[in-house]
Design an enzyme around this catalytic site. Structure first.
Site, PDB file in Angstrom:
ATOM      1  N   ASP A   1      -2.786 -14.824  53.913  1.00 10.69           N
ATOM      2  CA  ASP A   1      -2.066 -15.652  53.002  1.00 10.69           C
ATOM      3  C   ASP A   1      -1.251 -15.312  51.945  1.00 10.69           C
ATOM      4  O   ASP A   1      -0.502 -15.944  51.232  1.00 10.69           O
ATOM      5  CB  ASP A   1      -3.126 -16.613  52.384  1.00 10.69           C
ATOM      6  CG  ASP A   1      -4.044 -17.668  53.263  1.00 10.69           C
ATOM      7  OD1 ASP A   1      -3.802 -17.582  54.128  1.00 10.69           O
ATOM      8  OD2 ASP A   1      -4.932 -18.230  52.696  1.00 10.69           O
TER       9      ASP A   1
ATOM     10  N   SER B   1     -10.229 -12.649  41.264  1.00  9.86           N
ATOM     11  CA  SER B   1     -10.513 -13.808  42.188  1.00  9.86           C
ATOM     12  C   SER B   1     -10.274 -13.531  43.764  1.00  9.86           C
ATOM     13  O   SER B   1     -10.966 -14.124  44.448  1.00  9.86           O
ATOM     14  CB  SER B   1      -9.633 -15.202  41.506  1.00  9.86           C
ATOM     15  OG  SER B   1      -9.900 -15.438  40.246  1.00  9.86           O
TER      16      SER B   1
ATOM     17  N   ASP C   1      -5.199 -16.975  27.377  1.00  6.57           N
ATOM     18  CA  ASP C   1      -4.464 -15.955  28.170  1.00  6.57           C
ATOM     19  C   ASP C   1      -3.090 -16.417  28.496  1.00  6.57           C
ATOM     20  O   ASP C   1      -2.315 -15.498  28.379  1.00  6.57           O
ATOM     21  CB  ASP C   1      -5.208 -15.620  29.425  1.00  6.57           C
ATOM     22  CG  ASP C   1      -6.531 -14.732  29.031  1.00  6.57           C
ATOM     23  OD1 ASP C   1      -6.434 -14.531  27.965  1.00  6.57           O
ATOM     24  OD2 ASP C   1      -7.425 -14.491  30.019  1.00  6.57           O
ATOM     25  N   GLY C   2      -2.862 -17.720  28.611  1.00 10.08           N
ATOM     26  CA  GLY C   2      -1.632 -18.116  28.970  1.00 10.08           C
ATOM     27  C   GLY C   2      -0.527 -17.649  27.825  1.00 10.08           C
ATOM     28  O   GLY C   2       0.441 -17.427  27.935  1.00 10.08           O
TER      29      GLY C   2
ATOM     30  N   ASN D   1      -6.242 -11.150  40.585  1.00  4.78           N
ATOM     31  CA  ASN D   1      -6.667  -9.900  41.281  1.00  4.78           C
ATOM     32  C   ASN D   1      -8.366 -10.101  41.660  1.00  4.78           C
ATOM     33  O   ASN D   1      -8.721  -9.936  42.463  1.00  4.78           O
ATOM     34  CB  ASN D   1      -6.127  -8.639  40.827  1.00  4.78           C
ATOM     35  CG  ASN D   1      -6.846  -7.569  41.431  1.00  4.78           C
ATOM     36  OD1 ASN D   1      -6.426  -7.058  42.437  1.00  4.78           O
ATOM     37  ND2 ASN D   1      -7.937  -6.875  40.667  1.00  4.78           N
TER      38      ASN D   1
ATOM     39  N   ALA E   1      -7.375 -11.088  36.188  1.00  5.36           N
ATOM     40  CA  ALA E   1      -7.112 -12.373  36.669  1.00  5.36           C
ATOM     41  C   ALA E   1      -7.180 -12.739  38.015  1.00  5.36           C
ATOM     42  O   ALA E   1      -8.204 -12.674  38.731  1.00  5.36           O
ATOM     43  CB  ALA E   1      -5.545 -12.381  35.980  1.00  5.36           C
TER      44      ALA E   1
ATOM     45  N   GLU F   1       0.439  -9.625  37.219  1.00  9.36           N
ATOM     46  CA  GLU F   1       0.588  -9.080  38.595  1.00  9.36           C
ATOM     47  C   GLU F   1       2.026  -9.736  39.290  1.00  9.36           C
ATOM     48  O   GLU F   1       2.525 -10.699  38.428  1.00  9.36           O
ATOM     49  CB  GLU F   1      -0.398  -9.610  39.476  1.00  9.36           C
ATOM     50  CG  GLU F   1      -0.372 -11.224  39.634  1.00  9.36           C
ATOM     51  CD  GLU F   1      -1.160 -12.167  38.691  1.00  9.36           C
ATOM     52  OE1 GLU F   1      -0.646 -13.246  38.269  1.00  9.36           O
ATOM     53  OE2 GLU F   1      -2.033 -11.650  37.940  1.00  9.36           O
TER      54      GLU F   1
END
Length: 257
Positions: A146, A162, A46-47, A160, A158, A117
């Site tokens: 946080d 998690s 994905d990167g 989001n 992605a 994001e």
């Protein structure tokens, strides 16, 4: 009859596996420079897909990924056989990035685009305090957390996800606003927003509670506020095999147990 994707450019990530795959595919199907191609086949994870989408944004060249990496939610399954037929049958989705405008403590304005994001994070041991504005109206005067994420449909699977944010269909006209480890209000899980919304995150007590903003892989430190909107004037195209397309992937993900 000429195929719609006869001119293929192959791009690989910097791994031995993906480089060897690219060499085999180039030998079998040929390859031309990406700027002259009908389609770009990205070999990696994905990167690499995100990097390729950024690099060829607004080029109208669709990107078809095949997974040669450790993570491949944006990628199709790797196979060297029948690639031309797979490209002919692939579903193409046009996606629009988010635009970030971040004001930093030194008075500078930083701009960036994000396909996945835009996130804000605390920089110190102190919990962050954020004011959340939507379309110029304060919707939450203080979120102690946080950080927070504003995600596109592509990015909803992605970081989001998690952070327990919702998964969005790729063509949904929505953005997901998701808190990261919220402390007050403790049970706030975020919001679904129309993709026309303008989100503004204002850092409270910025000297005591400094924060960073990250647009995909572009980090800006010591922010005072961040404006986030969808950028409809910018676009890129991503391709999925129909039997393993985005709709099937998000349904599969949501029914995992």
């Amino acid at each position: 009859m000429a195929r719609p994707f006869e001119k293929i450019a192959f791009i690989s990530s910097a791994t031995e596996e993906s480089d060897l795959a690219r060499q085999r595919l180039e030998k079998q199907y040929g390859s031309i420079p990406a700027e002259q191609a009908d389609v770009i086949v990205a070999l990696g994870g994905d990167g690499l897909m995100l990097q390729t989408l950024h690099r060829y944004m607004n080029s109208s060249i669709p990107i078809y990924g095949m997974n040669c990496g450790s993570i491949g939610f944006l990628m199709n399954e790797y196979s060297e056989e029948g690639l031309l037929s797979r490209l002919d049958k692939a579903e193409i989705s046009e996606i629009h990035p988010l635009h970030m405008s971040a004001l930093t403590a030194d008075g500078k304005l930083h701009e960036a685009l994000a396909i996945n994001e835009i996130s804000v994070f605390r920089q110190s041991a102190q919990a962050a305090k954020l004011e959340i504005q939507i379309d110029g109206k304060i919707r939450m005067d203080e979120l102690i957390c946080d950080g927070a994420i504003v995600s596109t449909p592509v990015g909803s699977t992605a970081y989001n996800l998690s952070a327990h944010g919702p998964i969005l269909p790729i063509d949904a006209p929505l953005l997901a606003l998701t808190p990261i480890s919220p402390f007050r209000p403790r049970h706030w899980r975020g919001a679904l927003l129309p993709n026309t919304a303008r989100v503004k995150l204002v850092v409270r007590e910025s000297k005591k509670r400094p924060m960073s903003a990250v647009a995909d892989h572009n980090e800006i430190r010591s922010i005072l506020e961040v404006d986030i909107t969808e950028a409809p004037q910018n676009s890129c195209k991503i391709m999925f095999d129909p039997e393993h397309g985005w709709t099937e992937r998000i349904l599969t993900e949501q029914f995992r147990y």
